[in-house]
Design a protein around this motif. Structure first.
Motif, mmCIF file in Angstrom:
data_model
loop_
_atom_site.group_PDB
_atom_site.id
_atom_site.type_symbol
_atom_site.label_atom_id
_atom_site.label_comp_id
_atom_site.label_asym_id
_atom_site.label_seq_id
_atom_site.Cartn_x
_atom_site.Cartn_y
_atom_site.Cartn_z
ATOM 1 N N GLU A 1 -8.654 1.599 1.015
ATOM 2 C CA GLU A 1 -8.110 2.876 0.551
ATOM 3 C C GLU A 1 -7.287 3.565 1.646
ATOM 4 O O GLU A 1 -6.238 4.142 1.400
ATOM 5 N N GLN A 2 -7.802 3.507 2.863
ATOM 6 C CA GLN A 2 -7.181 4.272 3.945
ATOM 7 C C GLN A 2 -6.041 3.499 4.594
ATOM 8 O O GLN A 2 -6.026 2.279 4.578
ATOM 9 N N ARG B 1 -8.240 3.180 -4.863
ATOM 10 C CA ARG B 1 -7.651 2.128 -4.027
ATOM 11 C C ARG B 1 -7.229 0.937 -4.877
ATOM 12 O O ARG B 1 -7.659 0.786 -6.020
ATOM 13 N N GLN C 1 0.819 -1.217 0.000
ATOM 14 C CA GLN C 1 0.000 0.000 0.000
ATOM 15 C C GLN C 1 0.857 1.272 0.000
ATOM 16 O O GLN C 1 0.343 2.353 -0.254
#
Ligand code: NOJ
Length: 737
Positions: free
Chosen positions: A613-614, A607, A592
């Motif tokens: 995504e986070q 994403r 990531q």
């Protein structure tokens, strides 16, 4: 002032080319040894690094008594979180850990205390602070930075420089700071330390220049260049960066030192020069004043001057920069610093280190298991894990454990408090029993192929070759022992992380998962049905996804220095209401990265298909034992001041870090979704509300255009304030400027 200039110009006019070349040289004593070092001192070497005590005094004396012009030589050292190469010195949290404080006053105090200890040993110069951004935590030097954000790094860097340099460089306790590494070093492709940086000058200005600009404004006396290259041009040979940007544009008036042996690197690694003649000429022309560790520079540059390949005026200019700083240090009258006798490792500095450790603990998850209130519920605590009782891991990089300091034995020196010791101290006073088990090693290489889920399955599934069988079974026995101890306890505190050979130069990582069997250990412990707190004592954000899922609470401690263990223990027992906030984001998985908060918008779906995504934990995050509410956010366009009310909604006094972010809604070039533009620490009693005012500077609203000019484009801006960089933690107003 005029007098000073006359003195230096007069001195330079008397210097031979040889003396000028020597003045530009910094000799690494730990590498060449004292015999060589003495020879260089007699030639008039401008500086030495990595030498302490009597040997340093001897070299200083030679320069003043046995050279023709008697120019004092200067000594530098990497006192980057305390004067850590001296075994008796105060060891502060690493720069990344101290950044969790978001506390400028504290960082200035650390700078001041470090300077005093360094100066007490006679030394005049520390190669600190690092103002590179750690936007890819695979980078080995993440621990040396103030994290991923330019604004936070610039503010804390400024504080540190003020602490080191004080009011006047001639003071007994003032030492030279060194802003390093100029520039964009942390952006090396693939986080491979010293590798090329494939970014443009526009990007440099937009993202990486700001902390260095603040360093110049703070009067930082020296700058160090970066190992890497910028768009193919090594920084050591980068005239545009050194002369153009740093000197002409930012107005830097101190001296520039290369990084270690980078003149050689132009030939051997980066292969942009054929020989030392060319490399030395390029380095001098680009704007380096002092050459660290490339001793071949001396002969090479003399020959270049004599052959008419480089004008002698380049050397004059470099020497003038160096001598001017020496004069500001008052070295002709006080060649060695005096410091304050008795200050190395003194109580007052230890107290600062303890406060810094307290400020650096970040509570990342808590389902209510913390704080531990007393013997009613918790009668027995299992402290498990390789980093629970390992002071070397707690200290991290750049201490006497990790660097060659001749004559220093590498045994831990008291006082210090590991996590195990910190927990024992408090638990015993509350009548709580503590048992300990090592758990597993931090960085044994993988002993297995294939995946595993729990011990029995894992043992069947893995294929261990003969070489790895014995260490593997040993590790398994540690895990088993830990589990058998922990199962009869009411709380498990498991301390995982990395150790110093996974941090620093040469130690980039491709995989940020906790190494060895640390995750297996957590998995096994999580099957025991005992509440579990995971503490990460590490040089960087490791992948804590699984640890967090399996734990009731997660604490990030990074490298907390001498009292790191005590501070975490105080958080566990609620003696300390946690107040640290992350200066860097934690990825969910290694793939990531980069996962820094201030990315550009515009990625399809935003994403990866196989990862959220986070980040797992975002920049600015950090829990406490109370809760803060934000209201009434206003922005005064005239004064560019944000005001917001912050209320402590909990039952305990606490310290909140109020964070302000700005988003330029529409701009002619892409800008980040938000950028930190200001912050303030506020102490609030239970129930108390305070109105906080934070003035923003122009940079908060500016963009860098493709032609590299910086402008403020009129239009809408979102002003956000709150507890972290996460949208859900922020309230916002939109204004038109
Ligand atoms: C190399 C490192 O990159 C730099 O940060 C350090 O100051 C010098 N070596 C001197 O030790």
């Amino acid at each position: 002032m005029a007098k000073k200039k006359d003195f230096i110009d007069e001195l330079i006019s008397q210097m031979t080319v040889e003396e000028k070349a020597a003045q530009m040289l910094q000799v690494p004593v730990s590498v060449v040894g004292m015999d060589e070092a003495r020879k260089w001192a007699r030639k008039g070497a401008g500086s030495f690094l990595n030498v302490l005590g009597e040997e340093m005094e001897e070299l200083s004396r030679i320069s003043r008594e046995e050279t023709r012009l008697k120019i004092p030589t200067i000594f530098g050292i990497d006192a980057v979180h305390g004067h850590c190469l001296n075994k008796d010195a105060t060891i502060f949290p690493s720069q990344l850990a101290m950044a969790c404080s978001w506390n400028k006053d504290l960082v200035e105090q650390i700078g001041k205390a470090t300077a005093t200890e360094v100066a007490t040993e006679g030394i005049q110069w520390t190669f600190s602070p690092i103002l590179c951004l750690a936007r890819d935590p695979r980078w080995g030097r993440t621990n040396e930075t103030f994290g991923e954000d330019k604004y936070l790094s610039g503010e804390l860097g400024t504080a540190m420089i003020k602490g080191y340099q004080g009011e006047d460089l001639s003071d007994d306790t003032a030492i030279l700071a060194c802003a390093k590494h100029f520039i964009a070093y942390g952006e090396a492709t693939g986080a491979r330390d010293s590798y090329d940086t494939e970014i443009t000058m526009r990007k440099v200005r937009d993202e990486f220049l700001s902390p260095f600009r603040k360093a110049v404004d703070a009067g930082c006396a020296t700058f160090m260049t970066a190992y890497g290259s910028l768009d193919g041009v090594p920084l050591t040979a980068n005239e545009k960066a050194l002369r153009g940007l740093l000197r002409d544009e930012l107005g830097f008036d101190g001296f520039v030192v290369t990084d270690w042996d980078t003149v050689n690197a132009l030939i051997r690694r980066q292969k942009v020069c054929e020989d030392h003649g060319e490399a030395s000429r390029l380095a001098a022309q680009a704007g380096n004043d002092m050459i660290m560790a490339t001793l071949e520079f001396y002969d090479a540059i003399i020959k270049q001057v004599k052959a008419g390949k480089i004008k002698e005026s380049y050397l004059d200019e470099a020497v003038k920069h160096i001598l001017t700083v020496k004069l500001r240090l008052n070295m002709w009258k006080k060649p060695l610093k005096k410091g304050v006798p008795g200050s190395i490792g003194c109580k007052a500095h230890h107290n600062i280190s303890l406060e810094a450790a307290r400020d650096s603990v970040v509570l990342l998850k808590n389902n209510g298991v913390l704080p531990v209130r007393g013997a009613t519920k918790v009668k027995k605590i299992a402290v498990i894990g390789p980093n629970a009782d390992d002071i070397r891991a707690q200290y991290g990089d750049w201490t006497y454990f990790t660097h060659p300091v001749p004559g220093i034995e590498k045994e831990p020196v008291r006082p210090y408090v590991t996590l195990l010791e910190g927990i024992k101290d408090i638990a015993e006073s509350k009548g709580i029993e503590v048992c300990y088990s090592y758990g597993c090693s931090v960085n044994r290489k993988d002993y297995f192929k294939g995946n595993f889920a729990g011990i029995p399955e894992f043992m069947e599934q893995c294929y261990i070759d003969n070489d790895h069988k014995a260490p593997f079974y040993k590790e398994m026995s540690y895990v088993n022992e830990a589990a058998s101890i922990a199962k009869s306890c009411d709380l498990i505190v498991v301390a995982i992380g990395d150790n110093y050979n996974q941090a620093g130069e040469y130690n980039d990582r491709a995989d940020l998962k906790p190494s060895g069997m640390q995750e297996a250990l957590i998995r096994v412990l999580s099957t025991l049905n005992v509440p579990m707190v995971t503490v990460s004592i590490a040089s960087k954000p490791l992948i804590l996804t699984e640890a967090a899922e399996k734990s009731d609470a997660v604490i990030c401690a990074f490298n907390g220095g001498m009292y790191g263990g005590q501070a975490v223990a105080e958080v566990i027992f609620g003696k300390l209401n946690p107040r640290g906030r992350l200066p860097i984001s934690f990825p969910v998985m290694t793939g990531q990265v980069p996962v820094y908060y201030n990315q550009f918008p515009g990625w399809h779906e935003g994403r990866y298909v196989d990862c959220p995504e986070q980040p797992l934990y975002a920049f600015g995050e950090g829990l406490s034992y109370t809760r803060y509410d934000y209201s009434d956010l206003k922005f005064n366009k005239k004064t560019k001041t944000v005001t917001v009310n912050v209320t402590n909604k909990g039952k305990r006094k606490g310290i909140e870090v109020v964070q302000v972010y700005v988003n330029d809604v529409v701009s002619s070039v892409m800008t980040a979704v938000k950028n930190l533009a200001g912050f303030e620490r506020v102490e609030l009693d239970a129930g108390q509300t305070k109105k906080v005012s934070i003035k923003l500077d122009d940079e908060a609203f500016s963009v860098v255009l493709p032609d590299e000019t910086t402008v403020i484009e009129p239009g809408k801006f979102e002003i956000m304030a709150g507890h972290s960089s996460k949208d859900k933690d922020l309230i916002k107003v939109t204004v038109t400027l």
